[in-house]
Design an enzyme around this catalytic site. Structure first.
Site, PDB file in Angstrom:
ATOM      1  N   GLY A 154       1.263  -1.631   4.283  1.00  0.00           N
ATOM      2  CA  GLY A 154       1.665  -0.331   3.762  1.00  0.00           C
ATOM      3  C   GLY A 154       2.378   0.562   4.751  1.00  0.00           C
ATOM      4  N   HIS A 155       1.660   1.018   5.779  1.00  0.00           N
ATOM      5  CA  HIS A 155       2.201   2.043   6.664  1.00  0.00           C
ATOM      6  C   HIS A 155       3.550   1.644   7.248  1.00  0.00           C
ATOM      7  CE1 HIS A 155       2.631   4.216  10.532  1.00  0.00           C
ATOM      8  NE2 HIS A 155       2.136   5.222   9.843  1.00  0.00           N
TER       9      HIS A 155
ATOM     10  N   ASN B  86       0.847  -1.189   0.000  1.00  0.00           N
ATOM     11  CA  ASN B  86       0.000   0.000   0.000  1.00  0.00           C
ATOM     12  C   ASN B  86       0.890   1.249   0.000  1.00  0.00           C
ATOM     13  OD1 ASN B  86      -1.573   2.247   1.037  1.00  0.00           O
ATOM     14  ND2 ASN B  86      -3.162   0.753   1.525  1.00  0.00           N
TER      15      ASN B  86
ATOM     16  N   ARG C 266       4.058  18.636   2.441  1.00  0.00           N
ATOM     17  CA  ARG C 266       4.791  19.821   2.013  1.00  0.00           C
ATOM     18  C   ARG C 266       4.339  20.338   0.651  1.00  0.00           C
ATOM     19  NH1 ARG C 266      11.240  20.607   2.973  1.00  0.00           N
ATOM     20  NH2 ARG C 266      11.444  22.680   2.058  1.00  0.00           N
TER      21      ARG C 266
ATOM     22  N   ARG D 258      -6.937  12.743   1.646  1.00  0.00           N
ATOM     23  CA  ARG D 258      -5.879  13.129   2.594  1.00  0.00           C
ATOM     24  C   ARG D 258      -4.507  12.615   2.170  1.00  0.00           C
ATOM     25  NH1 ARG D 258      -7.451   9.695   7.917  1.00  0.00           N
ATOM     26  NH2 ARG D 258      -9.455  10.664   7.456  1.00  0.00           N
ATOM     27  N   HIS D 259      -4.467  11.557   1.358  1.00  0.00           N
ATOM     28  CA  HIS D 259      -3.167  11.068   0.885  1.00  0.00           C
ATOM     29  C   HIS D 259      -3.245  10.800  -0.623  1.00  0.00           C
ATOM     30  CE1 HIS D 259      -5.286   7.361   1.931  1.00  0.00           C
ATOM     31  NE2 HIS D 259      -5.052   7.510   3.221  1.00  0.00           N
TER      32      HIS D 259
ATOM     33  N   GLU E 139     -10.855  -9.611   2.736  1.00  0.00           N
ATOM     34  CA  GLU E 139      -9.589  -9.296   3.402  1.00  0.00           C
ATOM     35  C   GLU E 139      -9.871  -9.172   4.888  1.00  0.00           C
ATOM     36  OE1 GLU E 139      -6.059  -5.900   3.569  1.00  0.00           O
ATOM     37  OE2 GLU E 139      -7.178  -6.199   1.712  1.00  0.00           O
TER      38      GLU E 139
ATOM     39  N   THR F 245      -7.034   6.245  10.734  1.00  0.00           N
ATOM     40  CA  THR F 245      -6.874   5.151   9.783  1.00  0.00           C
ATOM     41  C   THR F 245      -8.112   4.281   9.880  1.00  0.00           C
ATOM     42  OG1 THR F 245      -5.408   3.342   9.062  1.00  0.00           O
ATOM     43  CG2 THR F 245      -5.678   3.657  11.441  1.00  0.00           C
ATOM     44  N   THR F 246      -8.256   3.322   9.002  1.00  0.00           N
ATOM     45  CA  THR F 246      -9.418   2.448   9.040  1.00  0.00           C
ATOM     46  C   THR F 246      -9.472   1.710  10.365  1.00  0.00           C
ATOM     47  OG1 THR F 246      -9.242   2.157   6.655  1.00  0.00           O
ATOM     48  CG2 THR F 246     -10.615   0.591   7.835  1.00  0.00           C
TER      49      THR F 246
ATOM     50  N   HIS G 293      -5.675   3.609  -1.393  1.00  0.00           N
ATOM     51  CA  HIS G 293      -6.993   3.957  -0.871  1.00  0.00           C
ATOM     52  C   HIS G 293      -7.282   5.417  -1.207  1.00  0.00           C
ATOM     53  CE1 HIS G 293      -9.779   4.114   2.956  1.00  0.00           C
ATOM     54  NE2 HIS G 293     -10.390   4.517   1.860  1.00  0.00           N
TER      55      HIS G 293
ATOM     56  N   ARG H 185      -9.459   8.174  -0.491  1.00  0.00           N
ATOM     57  CA  ARG H 185     -10.440   8.568   0.516  1.00  0.00           C
ATOM     58  C   ARG H 185     -11.284   9.751   0.038  1.00  0.00           C
ATOM     59  NH1 ARG H 185     -10.351   7.337   5.954  1.00  0.00           N
ATOM     60  NH2 ARG H 185      -8.912   5.675   6.559  1.00  0.00           N
TER      61      ARG H 185
ATOM     62  N   GLU I  99      -8.672   0.506  -2.947  1.00  0.00           N
ATOM     63  CA  GLU I  99      -9.475   0.532  -1.728  1.00  0.00           C
ATOM     64  C   GLU I  99     -10.392   1.742  -1.770  1.00  0.00           C
ATOM     65  OE1 GLU I  99      -6.996   0.438   1.732  1.00  0.00           O
ATOM     66  OE2 GLU I  99      -6.758  -1.740   1.633  1.00  0.00           O
TER      67      GLU I  99
ATOM     68  N   ASP J  99      -0.198   4.466   0.135  1.00  0.00           N
ATOM     69  CA  ASP J  99      -0.912   5.654   0.615  1.00  0.00           C
ATOM     70  C   ASP J  99       0.010   6.652   1.298  1.00  0.00           C
ATOM     71  OD1 ASP J  99      -3.217   4.417  -0.237  1.00  0.00           O
ATOM     72  OD2 ASP J  99      -4.051   4.086   1.759  1.00  0.00           O
ATOM     73  N   HIS J 100       0.878   6.139   2.175  1.00  0.00           N
ATOM     74  CA  HIS J 100       1.609   7.068   3.040  1.00  0.00           C
ATOM     75  C   HIS J 100       2.867   7.630   2.404  1.00  0.00           C
ATOM     76  CE1 HIS J 100      -1.408   6.733   5.989  1.00  0.00           C
ATOM     77  NE2 HIS J 100      -1.321   5.414   5.984  1.00  0.00           N
TER      78      HIS J 100
ATOM     79  N   HIS K 236      -3.515  -5.019   7.840  1.00  0.00           N
ATOM     80  CA  HIS K 236      -3.668  -3.878   8.749  1.00  0.00           C
ATOM     81  C   HIS K 236      -2.804  -4.101   9.984  1.00  0.00           C
ATOM     82  CE1 HIS K 236      -5.673  -0.050   9.627  1.00  0.00           C
ATOM     83  NE2 HIS K 236      -5.482  -0.375  10.891  1.00  0.00           N
ATOM     84  N   GLY K 237      -1.816  -3.225  10.160  1.00  0.00           N
ATOM     85  CA  GLY K 237      -0.967  -3.242  11.335  1.00  0.00           C
ATOM     86  C   GLY K 237       0.125  -4.302  11.327  1.00  0.00           C
TER      87      GLY K 237
END
Length: 240
Positions: free
Chosen positions: A210-211, A7, A18, A49-50, A151, A100-101, A43, A45, A70, A9-10, A188-189
């Protein structure tokens, strides 16, 4: 082999902090694939936001690998998905104020609406996935909705310190999903410390991470973090 979806996203979160174009989530996707990822997840959103609309279009156009889009089950996102026609769309819950989700989609409470939504995606040739908690009710609902993939939300497992009870819950749910004909993914996580036990669940086909990988890239580069995750997943699956 257990597939790894990365992922991005981040990467976009850092860029947006920035402004400008750097770092580029599309470039990150290409690095992840070169390092051993099998697909890319992003994802889009409601509040952008990302990941942004143009990121999704570029990922679809420029990345030669499966794209997992997503998205919340809204008319706006459905229109974008039907325009892009990614490999897959994973329907997730979304609250405007969440960091986050926070959990899985309540498919059991929304069978009628999600059935219609999933049918529109399937008609466009898009594989439909539902992001759900490891709960047999939600898995049974996914079957009724016509989603071939689920998932499992691994957040409770990750936040519990990889407790044995949460791992057992994931294992039971993965077995149930397979027994009713669902392809089962998880995410997730997940991180280097907790991924092994999840990767060893034989019914799982794909992990989406991802994160942690983007954060770890600060220390060793994105390619290095993806290669390490790929190695840990392969070791866990081989050991089983």
């Amino acid at each position: 082999m257990l597939r790894l979806g990365v992922n991005v996203d981040h990467v976009a979160t850092i860029r947006n902090a920035r402004g400008g174009q750097h770092p580029d989530p599309v470039a990150a996707a290409k690095i992840a694939l070169a390092a051993g990822a099998d697909g890319i997840t992003a994802h889009l959103r409601e509040d952008r936001r990302h990941i942004r609309d143009d990121d999704m279009r570029r990922l679809r156009r420029e990345v030669a690998a499966p794209l997992n889009f997503e998205m919340a089950a809204t008319d706006e996102m459905l229109a974008i998905a039907l325009e892009l026609r990614p490999h897959a769309c994973c329907l997730v819950p979304e609250r405007r104020g969440e960091v986050t989700t926070e959990g899985g989609l309540d498919a059991a409470a929304n069978v009628a609406g999600l059935t219609e939504f999933a049918a529109a995606l399937r008609a466009a040739g898009v594989r439909v996935s539902l992001f759900v908690d490891p709960d047999p009710r939600q898995l049974d609902a996914a079957c009724r909705i016509g989603a071939p993939v689920v998932e499992l939300h691994t957040g409770s497992y990750a936040h519990s310190g990889a407790s044995a009870s949460e791992l057992e819950r994931l294992e039971r749910s993965a077995r149930h999903a397979a027994s009713i004909g669902l392809e089962c993914h998880a995410g997730h996580g997940l991180d280097f410390g907790n991924v092994g036990a999840v990767a060893a669940i034989p019914e799982l086909v794909e992990l989406n991470i991802g994160h942690f990988l983007v954060g770890e890239a600060v220390f060793g580069g994105l390619g290095g973090s993806v290669r390490t995750m790929r190695r840990l997943m392969d070791m866990a699956r081989g050991a089983r």
